[in-house]
Design an enzyme around this catalytic site. Structure first.
Site, PDB file in Angstrom:
ATOM      1  N   ASN A 104       0.875  -1.177   0.000  1.00  0.00           N
ATOM      2  CA  ASN A 104       0.000   0.000   0.000  1.00  0.00           C
ATOM      3  C   ASN A 104       0.912   1.227   0.000  1.00  0.00           C
ATOM      4  O   ASN A 104       1.453   1.608   1.038  1.00  0.00           O
ATOM      5  CB  ASN A 104      -0.886  -0.041   1.252  1.00  0.00           C
ATOM      6  CG  ASN A 104      -1.873   1.110   1.303  1.00  0.00           C
ATOM      7  OD1 ASN A 104      -1.821   2.029   0.486  1.00  0.00           O
ATOM      8  ND2 ASN A 104      -2.766   1.078   2.274  1.00  0.00           N
ATOM      9  N   ARG A 153      -2.632  -2.128  -3.379  1.00  0.00           N
ATOM     10  CA  ARG A 153      -3.840  -1.364  -3.098  1.00  0.00           C
ATOM     11  C   ARG A 153      -3.881  -0.111  -3.967  1.00  0.00           C
ATOM     12  O   ARG A 153      -2.930   0.673  -3.993  1.00  0.00           O
ATOM     13  CB  ARG A 153      -3.880  -0.960  -1.628  1.00  0.00           C
ATOM     14  CG  ARG A 153      -5.176  -0.281  -1.287  1.00  0.00           C
ATOM     15  CD  ARG A 153      -5.005   0.852  -0.347  1.00  0.00           C
ATOM     16  NE  ARG A 153      -6.224   1.659  -0.312  1.00  0.00           N
ATOM     17  CZ  ARG A 153      -6.260   2.918   0.040  1.00  0.00           C
ATOM     18  NH1 ARG A 153      -5.150   3.527   0.417  1.00  0.00           N
ATOM     19  NH2 ARG A 153      -7.370   3.578   0.036  1.00  0.00           N
ATOM     20  N   HIS A 177     -12.929   3.356   0.202  1.00  0.00           N
ATOM     21  CA  HIS A 177     -12.937   2.382   1.315  1.00  0.00           C
ATOM     22  C   HIS A 177     -13.625   1.078   0.907  1.00  0.00           C
ATOM     23  O   HIS A 177     -14.051   0.304   1.770  1.00  0.00           O
ATOM     24  CB  HIS A 177     -13.693   2.906   2.556  1.00  0.00           C
ATOM     25  CG  HIS A 177     -13.029   4.021   3.291  1.00  0.00           C
ATOM     26  ND1 HIS A 177     -13.752   4.981   3.964  1.00  0.00           N
ATOM     27  CD2 HIS A 177     -11.731   4.326   3.489  1.00  0.00           C
ATOM     28  CE1 HIS A 177     -12.934   5.830   4.538  1.00  0.00           C
ATOM     29  NE2 HIS A 177     -11.685   5.460   4.255  1.00  0.00           N
ATOM     30  N   ARG A 204     -11.667  16.514   7.373  1.00  0.00           N
ATOM     31  CA  ARG A 204     -12.407  16.802   6.131  1.00  0.00           C
ATOM     32  C   ARG A 204     -13.846  17.202   6.452  1.00  0.00           C
ATOM     33  O   ARG A 204     -14.464  16.610   7.324  1.00  0.00           O
ATOM     34  CB  ARG A 204     -12.441  15.558   5.235  1.00  0.00           C
ATOM     35  CG  ARG A 204     -11.135  15.285   4.549  1.00  0.00           C
ATOM     36  CD  ARG A 204     -11.220  13.998   3.750  1.00  0.00           C
ATOM     37  NE  ARG A 204     -10.238  13.047   4.231  1.00  0.00           N
ATOM     38  CZ  ARG A 204     -10.240  11.747   3.951  1.00  0.00           C
ATOM     39  NH1 ARG A 204     -11.173  11.234   3.177  1.00  0.00           N
ATOM     40  NH2 ARG A 204      -9.303  10.950   4.428  1.00  0.00           N
ATOM     41  N   ARG A 207     -10.876  10.544  20.217  1.00  0.00           N
ATOM     42  CA  ARG A 207     -10.635  10.331  21.650  1.00  0.00           C
ATOM     43  C   ARG A 207     -10.428  11.658  22.366  1.00  0.00           C
ATOM     44  O   ARG A 207     -10.970  11.896  23.439  1.00  0.00           O
ATOM     45  CB  ARG A 207      -9.389   9.457  21.853  1.00  0.00           C
ATOM     46  CG  ARG A 207      -9.625   8.023  21.514  1.00  0.00           C
ATOM     47  CD  ARG A 207      -8.334   7.282  21.356  1.00  0.00           C
ATOM     48  NE  ARG A 207      -7.626   7.697  20.137  1.00  0.00           N
ATOM     49  CZ  ARG A 207      -6.648   7.024  19.589  1.00  0.00           C
ATOM     50  NH1 ARG A 207      -6.209   5.930  20.153  1.00  0.00           N
ATOM     51  NH2 ARG A 207      -6.065   7.439  18.485  1.00  0.00           N
ATOM     52  N   GLY A 227     -15.176   3.095  14.706  1.00  0.00           N
ATOM     53  CA  GLY A 227     -16.226   2.075  14.717  1.00  0.00           C
ATOM     54  C   GLY A 227     -15.858   0.842  15.518  1.00  0.00           C
ATOM     55  O   GLY A 227     -16.700   0.238  16.179  1.00  0.00           O
ATOM     56  N   GLU A 228     -14.565   0.463  15.486  1.00  0.00           N
ATOM     57  CA  GLU A 228     -14.143  -0.740  16.201  1.00  0.00           C
ATOM     58  C   GLU A 228     -13.871  -0.488  17.675  1.00  0.00           C
ATOM     59  O   GLU A 228     -13.969  -1.395  18.490  1.00  0.00           O
ATOM     60  CB  GLU A 228     -12.843  -1.293  15.570  1.00  0.00           C
ATOM     61  CG  GLU A 228     -13.039  -1.887  14.198  1.00  0.00           C
ATOM     62  CD  GLU A 228     -11.715  -2.174  13.499  1.00  0.00           C
ATOM     63  OE1 GLU A 228     -10.703  -2.432  14.170  1.00  0.00           O
ATOM     64  OE2 GLU A 228     -11.701  -2.131  12.255  1.00  0.00           O
ATOM     65  N   GLU A 256      -8.322  -4.795   5.381  1.00  0.00           N
ATOM     66  CA  GLU A 256      -8.236  -4.552   3.941  1.00  0.00           C
ATOM     67  C   GLU A 256      -7.074  -5.316   3.320  1.00  0.00           C
ATOM     68  O   GLU A 256      -7.170  -5.802   2.194  1.00  0.00           O
ATOM     69  CB  GLU A 256      -8.060  -3.046   3.687  1.00  0.00           C
ATOM     70  CG  GLU A 256      -9.321  -2.254   3.976  1.00  0.00           C
ATOM     71  CD  GLU A 256      -9.050  -0.818   4.372  1.00  0.00           C
ATOM     72  OE1 GLU A 256      -8.596  -0.592   5.507  1.00  0.00           O
ATOM     73  OE2 GLU A 256      -9.307   0.081   3.559  1.00  0.00           O
TER      74      GLU A 256
HETATM   75  P1  AMP Z   1      -8.376   4.853  11.347  1.00  0.00           P
HETATM   76  O1  AMP Z   1      -8.331   5.942  10.327  1.00  0.00           O
HETATM   77  O2  AMP Z   1      -9.298   3.739  10.998  1.00  0.00           O
HETATM   78  O3  AMP Z   1      -7.013   4.380  11.773  1.00  0.00           O
HETATM   79  O4  AMP Z   1      -9.028   5.522  12.648  1.00  0.00           O
HETATM   80  C1  AMP Z   1      -8.395   6.557  13.322  1.00  0.00           C
HETATM   81  C2  AMP Z   1      -9.328   7.173  14.324  1.00  0.00           C
HETATM   82  O5  AMP Z   1      -9.861   6.161  15.198  1.00  0.00           O
HETATM   83  C3  AMP Z   1      -8.596   8.134  15.254  1.00  0.00           C
HETATM   84  O6  AMP Z   1      -8.652   9.409  14.746  1.00  0.00           O
HETATM   85  C4  AMP Z   1      -9.362   8.016  16.545  1.00  0.00           C
HETATM   86  O7  AMP Z   1     -10.273   9.080  16.599  1.00  0.00           O
HETATM   87  C5  AMP Z   1     -10.117   6.726  16.474  1.00  0.00           C
HETATM   88  N1  AMP Z   1      -9.713   5.776  17.510  1.00  0.00           N
HETATM   89  C6  AMP Z   1      -8.675   4.934  17.496  1.00  0.00           C
HETATM   90  N2  AMP Z   1      -8.617   4.219  18.655  1.00  0.00           N
HETATM   91  C7  AMP Z   1      -9.655   4.639  19.397  1.00  0.00           C
HETATM   92  C8  AMP Z   1     -10.145   4.297  20.687  1.00  0.00           C
HETATM   93  N3  AMP Z   1      -9.543   3.387  21.445  1.00  0.00           N
HETATM   94  N4  AMP Z   1     -11.252   4.934  21.129  1.00  0.00           N
HETATM   95  C9  AMP Z   1     -11.853   5.858  20.387  1.00  0.00           C
HETATM   96  N5  AMP Z   1     -11.436   6.225  19.153  1.00  0.00           N
HETATM   97  C10 AMP Z   1     -10.364   5.627  18.669  1.00  0.00           C
END
Ligand code: AMP
Length: 398
Positions: A7, A90, A179, A240, A284, A332-333, A385
Site C-alpha cells: 500500500n 492497493r 474504502h 475533512r 478520543r 467504529g471498532e 483490507e
Molecule cells: P483509522 O483511520 O481507521 O485508523 O481511525 C483513526 C481514528 O480512530 C482516530 O482518529 C481516533 O479518533 C479513532 N480511535 C482509534 N482508537 C480509538 C479508541 N480506542 N477509542 C476511540 N477512538 C479511537
C-alpha cells in the site's frame, strides 16, 4: 503460497506478507518519510518490532529494503524472495474501467496513468510502488485491488451528479466511492456471521476512522455510498468537511480571495471534527474535551452523530429495510460511546443494542451487540483490507 501486499503512499509504503494456506499474516511494516530521510518499522506476530532510520530516497529503495528484511536470516520470514507467489497492490481508484481486482499488464497500467487527473493524491504514489515492485519481482503477477471496484454496480441515480451531464461524459465527474475493500471485507464477514447468503441481506456498513464512509449493500450489491468523486464527500471526518452546500466554497473563495489550493486545504485539512471542535481531529481527544465541558467538542460529536444517523436512515429507505448494521475502522471498532449514541437513535429501524455487550466489547474485536430478538443485527467487525487484497490476489493467481 506467500502473498506480499503493498500500500504505497506519497512518502510512505505499508506492506504485509500472508501465508495463504494458513490464512495468517506473517510480517508487516511501514517505510516512512520516503524522499525526506527515511525510516522503517518491521513486525512479526509475537516478536519485537524492528525499527531503524535508514535513507529511503525513492519507492525503489523502500521496496528493496522490504525484500531484504523479509529474507533476513534473523528478522525475515522467507528463506528466499522466490517464495513470494504474487504481489497485491492497493489502489484507491480504478476509474470506470477497473471494476474488479485484476492482474496488472501494460494496458491496465496505461489506464491507471490516464486517470491520475481524477486521482492526483493516491494515483501517482501507488503506480510508483507498483513499478518499483515490478522491477524487483519481475517473475510474479502483480494484482491491482481497487477501493472503487466495490461500487461499480451502483445505479446511475446514485453515481451521476445532478450537474450538466457533459461533465460526466467528458471529464468522468461522478461518484466513485472509496474504502470499498473495507466495506467488502466486513460485509462478507457479517453475512458469514449471520449465516445467510449476502444476496438475501440488506446491510449498512459504517467505516468510521480518520476518513469515514457508509455504504448500503442490498442483496450483495453496493447501491449507494457516502464518499463520491473524492473521499471528501459524505460524513464529517477528522479534518475533512464531508458534504456541505457547494456555494459555501465559491462564496468563501470570493469573499476571502482564496485560491483553489487554499480552499482545498481548508476543506481537507482544517475542517471536519477538527474545524468544529478546535481541539483535535482525533475522536478520543474530542470526547475527552466534551466530557470536560467544551461546548464545541460536544457540537463536533453531535454533528458527527447527526450525519451518521441521517445517512443510515436514508440508506434504509433506499433499500426498503435493514437487516444488518456494521461498525468498523478506528472509531467504529474501538468507540463504544459512538456506537451507542448512533444505535440509540435508530430504534425506529429495529436497531436495539445490549448496552453491556457494547460497552464490554474488547477493543478492536468482533462483537454482536444486538439485543436478543432485535430486528437488525448490530455488529462491530474489525476490518482487514490487507487480507482482502491478499485473498483477491491469491484467488487470481493460484
Ligand atoms: P483509522 O483511520 O481507521 O485508523 O481511525 C483513526 C481514528 O480512530 C482516530 O482518529 C481516533 O479518533 C479513532 N480511535 C482509534 N482508537 C480509538 C479508541 N480506542 N477509542 C476511540 N477512538 C479511537
Amino acid at each position: 503460497m506467500k502473498i506480499l501486499v503493498i500500500n504505497a503512499g506519497s512518502s510512505s509504503l505499508k506492506y504485509q506478507v500472508f501465508d495463504m494456506e494458513k490464512g495468517e499474516m506473517i510480517a508487516k511494516g511501514l517505510c516512512d518519510r520516503i524522499g525526506v530521510d527515511g525510516a522503517i518499522s518491521h513486525k512479526r506476530p509475537g516478536k519485537d518490532t524492528y525499527k531503524k532510520d535508514v535513507e529511503l530516497r525513492t519507492h525503489d529503495d523502500a521496496i528493496a529494503l522490504v525484500l531484504k528484511l523479509l529474507t533476513d536470516p534473523e528478522l525475515g520470514v522467507l528463506t528466499d524472495i522466490s517464495e513470494i507467489g504474487a504481489v497485491g497492490h492497493r489502489f484507491a481508484h480504478g476509474g470506470e474501467k477497473l471494476t474488479k481486482s485484476t492482474i496488472l499488464g501494460e494496458q491496465e497500467k496505461e489506464y491507471l496513468y490516464s486517470i491520475v487527473g481524477i486521482n492526483p493524491l493516491h494515483g501517482p504514489p501507488a503506480i510508483k510502488g507498483l513499478e518499483a515492485c515490478q522491477k524487483l519481482l519481475p517473475n510474479v503477477s502483480h494484482v491491482g485491488v481497487f477501493d472503487t471496484s466495490f461500487y461499480s454496480q451502483m445505479p446511475p441515480s446514485s453515481y451521476v451528479y445532478p450537474i450538466p451531464y457533459e461533465y460526466y461524459e467528458t471529464y468522468k465527474i461522478r461518484r466513485y466511492g472509496f474504502h470499498g475493500t473495507s466495506h467488502r471485507y466486513v460485509s462478507g464477514k457479517a453475512a458469514e456471521y449471520v449465516g445467510k447468503d449476502i444476496k438475501e441481506l440488506k446491510m449498512i456498513t459504517c467505516h468510521l476512522g480518520n476518513g469515514s464512509s457508509i455504504s448500503a449493500i442490498k442483496n450483495g450489491v453496493c447501491i449507494d455510498t457516502s464518499m463520491g468523486f473524492t473521499p471528501q464527500e459524505g460524513l464529517p471526518m477528522g479534518t475533512r468537511s464531508g458534504s456541505i452546500d457547494p456555494t459555501v466554497v465559491t462564496y468563501l473563495m470570493n469573499a476571502l480571495g482564496l485560491s483553489p489550493k487554499e480552499m482545498d486545504d481548508i476543506l481537507n485539512r482544517k475542517s471536519g471534527l477538527l474545524g468544529v471542535s478546535g481541539v483535535s481531529s482525533d475522536c478520543r481527544e474530542i470526547m475527552q474535551a466534551d466530557e470536560e465541558g467544551n461546548p464545541r467538542a460536544h457540537l463536533a460529536m453531535e454533528i458527527l452523530y447527526h450525519y451518521i444517523v441521517k445517512i443510515i436512515g436514508s440508506y434504509a429507505a433506499e433499500m426498503d429495510g435493514l437487516d444488518v448494521l456494521v461498525f468498523t475502522a478506528g472509531i467504529g471498532e474501538n468507540d463504544a460511546v459512538v456506537r451507542e449514541s448512533v444505535c440509540k437513535r435508530l430504534g425506529f429501524l429495529g436497531v436495539k443494542i445490549d448496552e453491556d455487550k457494547n460497552r464490554t466489547a474488547k477493543r478492536g474485536e468482533f462483537c454482536d451487540m444486538s439485543l436478543e430478538g432485535a430486528a437488525v443485527k448490530a455488529l462491530c467487525i474489525p476490518t482487514d483490507e490487507e487480507y482482502m487484497i491478499a485473498l483477491d490476489t491469491y484467488n487470481l493467481v493460484k
